[in-house]
Enzyme design. Structure first.
Site, PDB file in Angstrom:
ATOM      1  N   SER A   1      -0.604  53.249  -9.508  1.00 40.90           N
ATOM      2  CA  SER A   1      -0.451  52.367 -10.641  1.00 40.90           C
ATOM      3  C   SER A   1       0.096  53.041 -11.891  1.00 40.90           C
ATOM      4  O   SER A   1       0.663  52.384 -12.752  1.00 40.90           O
ATOM      5  CB  SER A   1      -1.804  51.742 -10.993  1.00 40.90           C
ATOM      6  OG  SER A   1      -2.723  52.733 -11.440  1.00 40.90           O
TER       7      SER A   1
ATOM      8  N   LYS B   1      -1.889  55.977 -20.561  1.00 37.34           N
ATOM      9  CA  LYS B   1      -1.846  54.812 -19.660  1.00 37.34           C
ATOM     10  C   LYS B   1      -2.551  53.644 -20.338  1.00 37.34           C
ATOM     11  O   LYS B   1      -3.646  53.821 -20.910  1.00 37.34           O
ATOM     12  CB  LYS B   1      -2.542  55.186 -18.351  1.00 37.34           C
ATOM     13  CG  LYS B   1      -2.382  54.160 -17.233  1.00 37.34           C
ATOM     14  CD  LYS B   1      -3.102  54.658 -15.965  1.00 37.34           C
ATOM     15  CE  LYS B   1      -2.895  53.724 -14.782  1.00 37.34           C
ATOM     16  NZ  LYS B   1      -3.594  54.217 -13.580  1.00 37.34           N
TER      17      LYS B   1
ATOM     18  N   SER C   1      -3.547  56.673  -7.909  1.00 40.63           N
ATOM     19  CA  SER C   1      -2.737  56.179  -9.028  1.00 40.63           C
ATOM     20  C   SER C   1      -2.204  57.259  -9.960  1.00 40.63           C
ATOM     21  O   SER C   1      -1.322  56.988 -10.761  1.00 40.63           O
ATOM     22  CB  SER C   1      -3.539  55.165  -9.854  1.00 40.63           C
ATOM     23  OG  SER C   1      -3.607  53.946  -9.165  1.00 40.63           O
TER      24      SER C   1
END
Lengths: 499, 106, 493
Positions: C155, C80, C179
């Protein structure tokens, strides 16, 4: 220059009671910063002592320096504070380019140390200054302003940031409002900071050098009309770089506020800056509204919860307060009260102690520092500690006198040579051939010659007028170029005439 | 506890100033409306917060996590300034260069 | 052998260890898949092709030299884009950090590198992880491999979509309010939020520090556990890191046995606002666990409905402070510095231009919640509700081993779908938020498809440091429920 109206100081204290409060920031002498392992060394190239943490890079996280916590607790204990059993760091949020994260990690409503007091000796009178709190926080970076005439922030075209100081551990020590000091307020403010400095220095946790910024002071001043009990509006004066400026700034603010209040005006709550060059305070650039720091507990750190055992172990390391230490030393050294007060006022206690420890008699040590060396320091505009002579060297000079190898006059020459960097006293004496003549036959020859040269004087001495011996001593000393011990010469003359 | 739930665009402008963010007039109005909705929804939080409840700032129960006071090397200067928008150099000294400062430090 | 990209990380690691395939072949297969599908999925913001192949060749050389290899050596991983990785940009999906290359590695990056894993690249995310759809990324949305017109959650939509699209076998995520878990749910993958303090946050760009927790994303429970084992454990650089051994999650992931386990179903998470298909799959999953011998009880957690509100006060408050460092003075995009404007103006302009709407909105909200006069009513109250949520969990875990709920109220929404209001969007994290507030471990596991053919996830929550229980129940669900694959991946398997 200041254009403030000022009321005469006497009139101020006749009409008002001053209230002072002092905020002192002490930079801790830890090896590393508060929240990262960067060095705290003073004077390194700009931005050479930074890392992701103190540069506030995304993703970096703080780690608390345990030594800094310990030093903070020791300061708290030395100030008679209670130590919190559980407290947190908080973030103080405000934007300023010297803060890499745009928040300062500090403490808010849970200070590590709270409710203490300091006994301050103001010209022999003991005043108790109450301590509100002492808490841990991190320092900000330093800026250089470019493009303005005097390097000041006003009118600068741009600024240069050095973050080496950013993250250096600070302890902020805040007094409660100090009331009832009257005309003594400026002296109390000064004496408090001096005492605080001595206490912290005795702990060995900070250099506490105002000129280097390792001790910084802000002074809050307000006036209360006589007979009332409501506190007046206060101002906070920053940029106080010496003990002298603290005293002068408090006095100035009293006179400035006194003039405004006497004319029926109102004091504006504001931050002011002390201008050393003109000895006045001036308002900082005003903010449209009060800052809102939006404190909240620092989520990247866990609470500090000093155990009872830890605190008690640290308490055992706290030296006696400087005031008590002074009393003990005075007793031990046999100094009179005023003598000791002068030594303390001149910041010479440690120098005298070290000179005594190196072998000098207490009074001799005191005299060297408080007269000869003081005169030289004053002439050079230096503090005693800044002179290029060590207590050991002073003790060595005194030792040479005690051995009879130097007289006072030659000793002064040796001191000057040491200050000029020519070596140790013994080296200088040897190199310059300055030692007094100890060879008795040479002395005897000179004495005999001068007795023969001054038969009338010799006769008077033989008749019992021993005060006339001075003439012969002077003549012998002159013949020997001053390199003799006057007391020995005197004894030898008398013995020769009696014999 | 009482909570005001309506925010005006003037309120948002003041907050944007505190947070140092330029917002357009459109953003100011939009945020005022949207944040009002959020504040409405969180009103029950304030209502549930009885005085006797101890607040939790952190789910962890750790205390006294300390680092030893041992110096470690700082970053090489090249890394320090690699991402800087503006720098100024003078001999061995390098600084971050920032525009002129109007405000006062805290 | 089926396509390398459809194999599990555990299987790939075994093949690489025995020399049946090289890490370079495995890495190349995934890079090829990225090349083939990522223009449609947009899971990656940066593909680190050359370095990935270089690392893979190094692992292969190490194997040939007879050096011992770790359990995931040679296996590719997607990261990420909020974890610092030297030599590649870390943008956090924001214009503010568009070209920012960190001079240091995040703890999790260091650990996957030390485990000889191959970093494929950096995955898309909502800007600074603020969002539940990956639509707030400044670099465009990520598309859900199950339906490219839909969001992959957020996210961490990039990491989840990369897994579902077979672009990577495992990925790193971070979970502040869901997330990791919410994207896992809507992409039919596995996502675990470890116990707070279980995985170091060092080098993870912070959103809300007291809630953020890095964790593993995978297609199988065992793969998640293997990655958890690699990244977990004490790190002195994170003061909130727990100095205790990582729970034995790998063993738990291989023990699909729930007989005698007591499972609590959270009463408050269902009914109004929940998609019927989601609720049906959830109840089927629970029934399957009951069939396998688990004891199921309904548990009431009365304060859970307040968690969303408390979160939307605590999170933005911490956000407002964490985002303050982005002022374009030391790094980041500086705007408006024409030599005449003040530092204050340049900061305002840079932040105005560098941050997207959602980031600004949360900064403003947090600034308000912390401001003097409102602190007690907002931030202070939210901290008290946090206490109540923790008490709810404590009470529940005194009677059950784990708690379960749907991971999300609905399946994936359409990209650009207009919301009735802001809170409707925030409700995607309704079920995942309580565990962040309490710091407990939780995971989302695939539970089949809703009536609309889109994946549904179910959530398992366990007490602090009992992460292994999450994996045990997850592996049971995996064994009991039929696996489903995204249509986009048909060509690859």
């Amino acid at each position: 220059m200041s254009r403030d109206e000022l009321l005469e100081f006497d009139e101020v204290v006749a009409a008002f009671d001053p209230v002072i409060g002092l905020e002192v920031h002490v930079e801790l002498a830890t090896l590393t910063k508060m929240f990262c392992a960067c060095s705290t060394r003073f004077g390194a190239a700009p931005n050479s002592q930074v890392c992701p943490v103190c540069l506030g890079l995304p993703g970096s996280l703080p780690q608390v320096n345990g030594q800094a916590v310990e030093s903070s607790i020791r300061i708290g204990l030395a100030l008679g504070c209670s130590i919190a059993t559980w407290c947190r760091f908080s973030r103080k949020n405000y934007f300023y380019p010297d803060m890499t994260k745009n928040y300062q990690v500090s403490q808010y409503d849970e200070p590590l140390c709270y409710d203490g007091s300091v006994e301050v000796d103001v010209d022999g009178e003991l005043i108790t200054v109450p301590i509100e709190r002492a808490h841990m926080e991190e320092d900000a970076g330093k800026s250089v302003h470019v493009g303005s005439l005097t390097g000041r922030i006003e009118g600068a075209e741009y600024s240069l940031m050095d973050y080496n100081r950013g993250g250096v551990p600070l302890v902020e020590i805040v007094t409660k409002p100090v009331l009832g000091t009257g005309a003594g307020a400026p002296a109390v403010a000064r004496a408090y900071v001096a005492t605080l400095r001595d206490i912290v220095r005795a702990l060995g946790v900070s250099d506490v050098r105002m000129e280097q910024g390792s001790l910084r002071c802000d002074a809050n001043v307000s006036l209360m009309a006589k007979g009332t009990t409501t506190l007046g509006t206060r101002t906070e004066t920053k940029n106080l770089n010496s003990l002298k400026s603290i005293e002068k700034a408090v006095r100035y603010e009293m006179c400035r506020q006194g003039a405004i209040l006497a004319a029926g005006g109102r004091i504006k709550q504001e931050t002011r800056h002390w201008h050393e060059d003109g000895s006045y305070t001036a308002a900082g650039r005003s903010k449209e509204e009060a800052e809102d720091y939006r404190y909240f507990p620092e989520p990247d750190l866990v609470p500090v919860a000093p155990s009872r055992e830890w605190v008690e172990a640290l308490r055992a390391t706290i030296p006696a307060p400087p005031r008590e230490r002074l009393a003990a030393l005075r007793e031990q050294w046999g100094f009179a009260e005023p003598e000791m007060r002068d030594v303390a006022a001149a910041d010479a206690v440690d120098l005298v102690a070290a000179t005594i420890a190196a072998g000098a008699a207490p009074q001799a040590a005191r005299k060297w520092w408080m007269s000869e060396l003081m005169r030289r320091a004053n002439a050079a505009g230096l503090g005693l500690a800044d002179l290029a002579i060590t207590p050991a060297a002073v003790a060595q000079v005194q030792g040479l006198i005690d051995e009879g190898r130097l007289n006072d006059k030659v000793a002064r020459e040796v001191i000057d040579a040491v200050l000029a960097g020519e070596g140790t006293p013994r080296e200088i004496v040897d190199a310059r051939g300055l030692a007094v003549i100890l060879d008795t036959s040479a002395l005897q020859a000179a004495v005999d010659a001068q007795i023969a040269g001054h038969p009338d004087v010799a006769e008077r001495i033989r008749a019992g007028k021993t005060q006339a011996v001075g003439v012969l001593i002077g003549a012998v000393m002159k013949q020997l170029g001053g390199q003799a011990d006057a007391a020995s010469v005197r004894a030898l003359i008398l013995a020769t005439l009696e014999g | 506890m009482e909570c005001p739930v309506a925010l005006t665009s003037t309120d948002v402008a003041r907050l944007a100033d505190l947070a140092r963010i330029d917002l357009t007039v459109k953003e100011l109005e939009q945020f005022a409306g949207e944040l009002g909705v959020v504040l409405d929804a969180v009103a029950q939080v304030s209502a549930a917060a009885r005085p006797d409840i101890v607040p939790t700032s952190h789910a962890l129960n750790l205390t006294n996590v300390f680092r030893d006071d041992v110096v470690r090397p700082s970053m090489p200067l090249a890394d320090v300034f690699a991402m800087a928008p503006a720098v100024e150099q003078d001999g061995d000294s390098t600084w971050f260069r920032v525009p002129r400062i109007l405000g006062e430090a805290a | 052998m089926s396509s390398l990209t459809s194999l599990t990380a555990a299987r790939l690691a075994a093949l690489i260890r025995t020399g049946e395939v090289s890490s370079e072949e495995v890495t190349r297969a995934h890079l090829d898949q990225i090349a083939a599908v990522d223009d449609r999925v947009h899971a990656f913001l940066h593909v680190d092709t050359d370095r990935a192949l270089e690392v893979a060749r190094r692992v292969d050389a190490k194997r040939r030299a007879g050096a011992p290899l770790g359990p995931l050596a040679g296996v590719p991983v997607a990261v990420k884009d909020l974890f610092a990785y030297v030599g590649a940009p870390t943008t956090c999906g924001s214009r503010m950090l568009e070209n920012w290359c960190p001079p240091y590695n995040a703890a999790v990056t260091e650990r996957v590198l030390a485990a000889d894993m191959v970093i494929l690249g950096k995955t898309n995310l909502d800007e600074f992880a603020m969002g539940s759809s990956t639509e707030t990324s400044a670099f465009g949305p990520t598309h859900n491999p199950w339906d490219l017109a839909r969001v992959p959650g957020g996210s961490g939509g990039g990491s989840a979509a990369a897994l579902a699209a077979l672009e990577a076998p495992v990925a790193l995520g971070s979970d502040t309010g869901g997330s990791i878990r919410q994207p896992a749910a809507v992409t039919g993958t596995v996502g675990i939020k470890p116990t707070y303090g279980g995985v170091s946050r060092y080098g993870a760009v912070a959103m809300a520090s007291s809630l953020d927790q890095p964790g593993p994303c995978a297609r199988t429970v065992l793969d998640a556990a293997l990655l958890h084992q690699v990244i977990g454990g004490y790190d002195p650089r994170d003061a909130t890191s727990i100095d205790a051994p990582v729970p034995d999650v790998v063993a738990a992931a291989q023990s699909p046995d729930v007989a005698g386990m007591k499972i609590g179903v959270v009463k408050e998470f269902g009914g109004e606002g929940f998609e019927p298909g989601v609720e049906r799959r959830f109840h089927e999953a629970v029934a399957a666990l009951a069939g396998a011998g688990a004891e199921i009880v309904e548990v009431s957690c009365p304060y859970f409905p307040l968690a969303l509100g408390a979160y939307y006060l605590i999170m933005p408050s911490e956000v407002s402070s964490n985002m303050a460092r982005f002022d374009a003075m030391r790094y980041g995009r500086r705007v408006g510095d024409d030599g005449t404007r003040s530092v204050e103006d340049v900061m305002r302009a840079s932040r105005g231009a560098g941050f997207g709407a959602e980031v600004k909105r949360r900064i403003i909200l947090g600034t308000y919640a912390l401001s003097s006069g409102y602190y007690d009513a907002y931030y202070g109250s939210a901290q008290k509700v946090r206490t109540l949520i923790i008490q709810d969990f404590r009470a529940a875990f005194s009677t059950v081993d784990v708690l379960m709920s749907p991971s999300t109220p609905t399946t994936a929404i359409r990209i650009g779908e207009p919301l009735t209001d802001l809170m409707a969007g925030y409700k995607a994290d309704l079920c995942t938020i309580p565990s962040n507030l309490a710091g407990i471990p939780a995971g989302s596991f695939p539970a089949g498809l809703s009536d609309n053919g889109l994946p549904v996830g179910v959530q398992v929550m366990a007490p602090v440091l009992a992460d292994d229980r999450v994996y045990r129940v997850g592996s049971a669900l995996e064994a009991l429920l039929e696996p489903r694959f995204a249509p986009l991946t048909k060509e690859a398997r």
